[in-house]
Scaffold this motif. Sequence first.
Motif, PDB file in Angstrom:
ATOM      1  N   LEU A  74       0.878  -1.392   0.159  1.00  0.00           N
ATOM      2  CA  LEU A  74       0.086   0.047   0.028  1.00  0.00           C
ATOM      3  C   LEU A  74       1.074   1.273   0.033  1.00  0.00           C
ATOM      4  CD1 LEU A  74      -2.832  -0.976   2.354  1.00  0.00           C
ATOM      5  CD2 LEU A  74      -3.115  -0.841   0.099  1.00  0.00           C
ATOM      6  N   ALA A  75       1.815   1.139   0.620  1.00  0.00           N
ATOM      7  CA  ALA A  75       2.858   2.313   1.140  1.00  0.00           C
ATOM      8  C   ALA A  75       3.457   2.829  -0.451  1.00  0.00           C
ATOM      9  CB  ALA A  75       3.824   2.223   1.866  1.00  0.00           C
ATOM     10  N   ALA A  76       3.426   1.601  -1.330  1.00  0.00           N
ATOM     11  CA  ALA A  76       4.147   1.882  -2.580  1.00  0.00           C
ATOM     12  C   ALA A  76       3.128   2.064  -3.717  1.00  0.00           C
ATOM     13  CB  ALA A  76       5.139   0.463  -3.028  1.00  0.00           C
ATOM     14  N   ASP A  77       2.070   2.068  -3.385  1.00  0.00           N
ATOM     15  CA  ASP A  77       0.824   2.245  -4.290  1.00  0.00           C
ATOM     16  C   ASP A  77       0.542   3.779  -4.717  1.00  0.00           C
ATOM     17  OD1 ASP A  77      -1.911   0.770  -5.224  1.00  0.00           O
ATOM     18  OD2 ASP A  77      -1.905   2.867  -5.118  1.00  0.00           O
ATOM     19  N   ALA A  78       0.606   4.015  -5.957  1.00  0.00           N
ATOM     20  CA  ALA A  78       0.571   5.665  -6.152  1.00  0.00           C
ATOM     21  C   ALA A  78      -0.729   6.340  -5.839  1.00  0.00           C
ATOM     22  CB  ALA A  78       0.807   5.621  -7.828  1.00  0.00           C
ATOM     23  N   ASP A  79      -1.899   5.476  -5.752  1.00  0.00           N
ATOM     24  CA  ASP A  79      -3.188   6.037  -5.414  1.00  0.00           C
ATOM     25  C   ASP A  79      -3.030   6.477  -4.052  1.00  0.00           C
ATOM     26  OD1 ASP A  79      -4.180   6.249  -7.839  1.00  0.00           O
ATOM     27  OD2 ASP A  79      -5.402   4.310  -7.652  1.00  0.00           O
ATOM     28  N   VAL A  80      -2.546   5.204  -3.192  1.00  0.00           N
ATOM     29  CA  VAL A  80      -2.531   5.469  -1.779  1.00  0.00           C
ATOM     30  C   VAL A  80      -1.473   6.967  -1.424  1.00  0.00           C
ATOM     31  CG1 VAL A  80      -1.821   4.469   0.344  1.00  0.00           C
ATOM     32  CG2 VAL A  80      -3.016   3.059  -1.272  1.00  0.00           C
ATOM     33  N   VAL A  81      -0.481   6.608  -2.032  1.00  0.00           N
ATOM     34  CA  VAL A  81       0.705   7.745  -1.965  1.00  0.00           C
ATOM     35  C   VAL A  81       0.139   9.211  -2.051  1.00  0.00           C
ATOM     36  CG1 VAL A  81       2.825   8.810  -2.767  1.00  0.00           C
ATOM     37  CG2 VAL A  81       2.587   6.329  -2.362  1.00  0.00           C
ATOM     38  N   SER A  82      -0.872   9.440  -3.208  1.00  0.00           N
ATOM     39  CA  SER A  82      -1.384  10.646  -3.593  1.00  0.00           C
ATOM     40  C   SER A  82      -2.505  10.853  -2.587  1.00  0.00           C
ATOM     41  CB  SER A  82      -1.590  10.720  -4.960  1.00  0.00           C
ATOM     42  OG  SER A  82      -2.664  10.040  -5.064  1.00  0.00           O
ATOM     43  N   HIS A  83      -3.391   9.919  -2.253  1.00  0.00           N
ATOM     44  CA  HIS A  83      -4.672  10.163  -1.515  1.00  0.00           C
ATOM     45  C   HIS A  83      -4.424  10.530  -0.047  1.00  0.00           C
ATOM     46  CE1 HIS A  83      -6.791   9.348  -4.978  1.00  0.00           C
ATOM     47  NE2 HIS A  83      -7.804  10.050  -4.448  1.00  0.00           N
ATOM     48  N   TYR A  84      -3.432   9.334   0.711  1.00  0.00           N
ATOM     49  CA  TYR A  84      -3.187   9.408   1.976  1.00  0.00           C
ATOM     50  C   TYR A  84      -1.915   9.762   2.606  1.00  0.00           C
ATOM     51  CZ  TYR A  84      -7.584   6.776   1.212  1.00  0.00           C
ATOM     52  OH  TYR A  84      -8.784   6.602   0.596  1.00  0.00           O
ATOM     53  N   LEU A  85      -0.791   9.815   1.707  1.00  0.00           N
ATOM     54  CA  LEU A  85       0.513   9.882   2.422  1.00  0.00           C
ATOM     55  C   LEU A  85       0.921  11.377   2.223  1.00  0.00           C
ATOM     56  CD1 LEU A  85       2.238   6.557   1.571  1.00  0.00           C
ATOM     57  CD2 LEU A  85       0.857   7.135   3.624  1.00  0.00           C
TER      58      LEU A  85
END
Length: 234
Positions: free
Chosen positions: A220-231
């Motif tokens: 999840l930490a490497a997922d582009a969507d997760v990075v842009s939305h949550y990180l």
Amino acid sequence: MLEIRDLQVHYNGITALRGVSLDVNQGEVVALIGPNGAGKSTLVNAVSGIVSPSAGTIAFEGKPLHSSRAWTISGMGVLQVPEGRQVFPQLTVTENLQLGATALRGRKAGIPLDEVHALFPILRERAEQLAGSLSGGQQQMLAIGRALMGSPRLLLLDEPSLGLAPVIIAQVFAALRTLKERGMTILLIEQNATLALDLSDRAYILEQGRVVMSGASKALAADADVVSHYLGVT
Ligand code: ATP
């Protein structure tokens, strides 16, 4: 160890959880992340018996929890550190810790006071201080220490980083990592997704009462969507 299936929770017409399924295996740290109002606290409060689900099931080691009361659930070793810490302000640090041991109720003590002190040395230094006069970070350590005194089999943590300075957050998370390395099973709610994904083995992302994504925290930490939305990175 913990199995949640199709859980629904309503508060007077407001739907907080719309059919959430989630598992926590023994020895795992599982993070629950997502924006304000997503239903994270509601989910943890349903596990600990503070709110009653309107549909769905929760089982802990195969035993149903969804119609049990909070007192029974804590006696099974499912122990929550609530959001906002909630220590007893007029009791000393040690008295707060001793109260945590009342959750043992017949289960054998697993985490002695000395170990809690080793994890959070400030709780030994401030043993006689009233809990209400501790700093926010010290109160968070006390709230976690109090739950540990009840020898949790599943530790539920609701936003342990909330309102704390970065240096204190680092201390709290270092202690959580030590607990993880000792095999403690933890369900962690955390708005700070970076911290949560770094500590946890797996994570669920909740939005508007639904799981929108789940998987290994590293993935999840490497997922582009997760990075842009949550990180917080675009
Ligand atoms: P936060 O990070 O802000 O605590 P959360 O993801 O933990 O958010 P919840 O606190 O579980 O979200 O809230 C989910 C929804 O349920 C929100 O719309 C909230 O307003 C509502 N809610 C929570 N508790 C109650 C309550 N006691 N009565 C009515 N509505 C509630």
